[in-house]
Scaffold this active site. Structure first.
Site, PDB file in Angstrom:
ATOM      1  N   ASN A  87      41.308  44.351  55.352  1.00 16.93           N
ATOM      2  CA  ASN A  87      41.957  45.603  54.967  1.00 16.93           C
ATOM      3  C   ASN A  87      41.849  45.794  53.451  1.00 16.93           C
ATOM      4  OD1 ASN A  87      43.614  47.944  55.173  1.00 16.93           O
ATOM      5  ND2 ASN A  87      44.699  47.013  56.899  1.00 16.93           N
ATOM      6  N   ASP A  95      34.486  32.617  41.563  1.00 18.99           N
ATOM      7  CA  ASP A  95      33.603  31.858  40.686  1.00 18.99           C
ATOM      8  C   ASP A  95      33.118  30.603  41.421  1.00 18.99           C
ATOM      9  OD1 ASP A  95      34.341  32.997  37.599  1.00 18.99           O
ATOM     10  OD2 ASP A  95      35.816  33.309  39.163  1.00 18.99           O
ATOM     11  N   HIS A 117      42.711  27.373  35.376  1.00 15.58           N
ATOM     12  CA  HIS A 117      42.499  26.952  33.997  1.00 15.58           C
ATOM     13  C   HIS A 117      43.274  25.655  33.758  1.00 15.58           C
ATOM     14  CE1 HIS A 117      40.672  30.846  33.074  1.00 15.58           C
ATOM     15  NE2 HIS A 117      41.646  31.374  33.803  1.00 15.58           N
ATOM     16  N   ALA A 164      52.598  36.702  56.446  1.00 14.41           N
ATOM     17  CA  ALA A 164      52.574  37.606  55.291  1.00 14.41           C
ATOM     18  C   ALA A 164      53.371  37.035  54.121  1.00 14.41           C
ATOM     19  CB  ALA A 164      53.128  38.962  55.693  1.00 14.41           C
ATOM     20  N   ARG A 184      53.733  26.339  54.678  1.00 13.41           N
ATOM     21  CA  ARG A 184      53.889  25.129  55.479  1.00 13.41           C
ATOM     22  C   ARG A 184      53.713  25.469  56.955  1.00 13.41           C
ATOM     23  NH1 ARG A 184      58.067  24.326  51.548  1.00 13.41           N
ATOM     24  NH2 ARG A 184      57.728  22.411  50.340  1.00 13.41           N
ATOM     25  N   ARG A 187      54.640  25.864  63.388  1.00 13.73           N
ATOM     26  CA  ARG A 187      54.483  25.417  64.773  1.00 13.73           C
ATOM     27  C   ARG A 187      53.020  25.482  65.166  1.00 13.73           C
ATOM     28  NH1 ARG A 187      53.611  29.662  68.298  1.00 13.73           N
ATOM     29  NH2 ARG A 187      54.127  31.757  67.537  1.00 13.73           N
TER      30      ARG A 187
END
Length: 212
Positions: A87, A95, A117, A164, A184, A187
């Site tokens: 989307n 890079d 960095h 999300a 994390r 399930r």
């Protein structure tokens, strides 16, 4: 212009490197011109969009679609499989190499980052502004929800779902639902998902429920 192999070797080395190399900047500028052309296409110019993506990206499979606007650092370091969908506002800080499998779906405003960095401050100050790039790999059948950020060096296993708003800092195994900041595993994908598509909402015919 084709991106010189020397430039690719520097970015893909996994080492700290200077990001103001003149040859690197010239090559990146040419890639960004292609990106500009892609984002300037009209909705009816599907053929032109596909052609520009083939030129911009390292590879993209049949049946894949990216909704503009797209943001990339390079494009040439991103390799996408078949039947991929993204989307709007996909951002690829590529890079380093980004590898995305077949049948992957990505929601709006997702950012995939291969580059960081050094924490040491003198390596982030002119004239020694440095960075490093580590590959990101997304397996077949993954669904990534809106506003997810995936950080350098992460691998997401096949068929997994990333909720999300997640920030994915470490590898996620295959066939799981994972979310949060940091992301994390919540399930495994299992029998519940054969019956329900969202919480207690039963999958309707002709799509399910799946027979035992």
């Amino acid at each position: 212009m084709a991106v010189p192999q020397r430039v690719l070797d520097i970015m893909q080395s996994g080492d700290v490197y200077l990001c103001d190399d003149e040859e690197m900047l010239d090559a990146q500028r040419a890639q960004l011109e292609l990106l500009y052309d892609f984002n300037a296409t009209r909705p009816g110019e599907a053929g032109r969009r596909a052609t520009l993506l083939q030129r911009l990206l390292g590879g993209i499979g049949e049946g894949s679609y990216i909704e503009p606007p797209l943001r990339v650092n390079w494009g040439c370091n991103t390799f996408i499989g078949e039947r991929f969908y993204a989307n709007f506002n996909l951002t690829l800080v590529d890079d380093g190499v980004v590898t995305i499998g077949d049948d992957v779906m990505i929601g709006p405003n997702v950012t995939i980052v291969t580059t960081g960095h050094p924490v040491r401050p003198d390596l982030r100050k002119a004239p020694t502004v440095t960075q490093y790039s580590l590959p990101v790999t997304i397996g077949n059948g993954v669904w990534i929800g809106a506003n997810v950020t995936i950080l350098p060096g992460v691998t997401i296993g096949e068929n997994s779902v990333i909720g999300a708003g997640s920030v994915v800092t470490k590898d996620i195994p295959a066939n799981v639902v994972a979310y949060g900041s940091p992301c994390r595993v919540a399930r495994e994908i299992g029998e519940h998902d054969d019956m329900y598509y969202w919480r207690d909402r039963v999958i309707n015919a002709p799509f399910g429920p799946r027979e035992a």
